[in-house]
Design a protein around this motif. Structure first.
Motif, mmCIF file in Angstrom:
data_model
loop_
_atom_site.group_PDB
_atom_site.id
_atom_site.type_symbol
_atom_site.label_atom_id
_atom_site.label_comp_id
_atom_site.label_asym_id
_atom_site.label_seq_id
_atom_site.Cartn_x
_atom_site.Cartn_y
_atom_site.Cartn_z
ATOM 1 N N ARG A 105 -36.223 9.868 12.141
ATOM 2 C CA ARG A 105 -35.713 9.633 13.377
ATOM 3 C C ARG A 105 -34.430 8.871 13.713
ATOM 4 O O ARG A 105 -34.153 8.067 12.675
ATOM 5 N N ARG A 106 -33.802 9.249 14.617
ATOM 6 C CA ARG A 106 -32.290 8.800 14.938
ATOM 7 C C ARG A 106 -32.646 7.242 15.494
ATOM 8 O O ARG A 106 -31.660 6.402 15.106
ATOM 9 N N ASN A 107 -33.938 6.806 15.851
ATOM 10 C CA ASN A 107 -33.706 5.460 16.141
ATOM 11 C C ASN A 107 -34.558 4.491 15.223
ATOM 12 O O ASN A 107 -35.162 3.344 15.592
ATOM 13 N N ILE B 66 -29.147 11.552 8.497
ATOM 14 C CA ILE B 66 -30.022 10.656 9.261
ATOM 15 C C ILE B 66 -31.007 10.056 8.051
ATOM 16 O O ILE B 66 -31.215 8.922 8.016
ATOM 17 N N ASN C 67 -29.757 16.303 9.928
ATOM 18 C CA ASN C 67 -30.803 15.669 9.298
ATOM 19 C C ASN C 67 -30.894 14.978 8.044
ATOM 20 O O ASN C 67 -31.401 13.959 7.972
#
Length: 133
Positions: free
Chosen positions: A114-116, A40, A37
């Motif tokens: 968020r990953r996106n 990211i 995390n």
């Protein structure tokens, strides 16, 4: 109990047993989850810093020292709530205006976990770039 890892009184208001079990499993793998995390978030901070450099007329911010939430100051004359309404209705990008947490009308709250995030940020960038023209 009879050797159960979790016992639950279902007449109380509390988390579901399966949720508690999943949380316990996640905590046993805590360090890898935290590291993933953090990667990211750090990557998304870089993306957002680059974005703000490209639209300095619109936003200013300070990256969070900890956590995945940041406040972004809106530099135009539009109230944050109106700006957020436009971005979600016209571009499909949800931002949270500072009015919702009693912090005036000049800030937006963004989540960096968020990953996106980059894909969403690209949509926002296209939108604010087109709106400027």
């Amino acid at each position: 109990g009879r050797g159960h890892l979790f016992e639950k009184l279902y007449t109380s208001i509390c988390s579901a047993g399966p949720s508690e079990m999943l949380a316990a499993i996640a905590l046993r793998s805590g360090q890898p989850l935290i590291e993933a995390n953090c990667r990211i978030i750090k990557e998304n901070v870089k993306y957002f810093e680059e974005f703000v450099r490209e639209v300095p007329h619109l936003f200013t911010w300070h990256a969070p020292r900890a956590g995945s939430i940041a406040l972004v100051k809106l530099l135009n004359d539009e109230p944050a709530k109106a700006f957020c309404h436009r971005t979600v209705t016209e571009a499909g990008v949800g931002l949270l205006p500072s009015e919702y947490f009693e912090f005036g009308d000049r800030y937006l709250r963004i989540g960096l976990g968020r990953r996106n995030f980059k894909e969403c940020l690209d949509v926002l960038k296209d939108y604010v770039t087109q709106a400027k023209k």
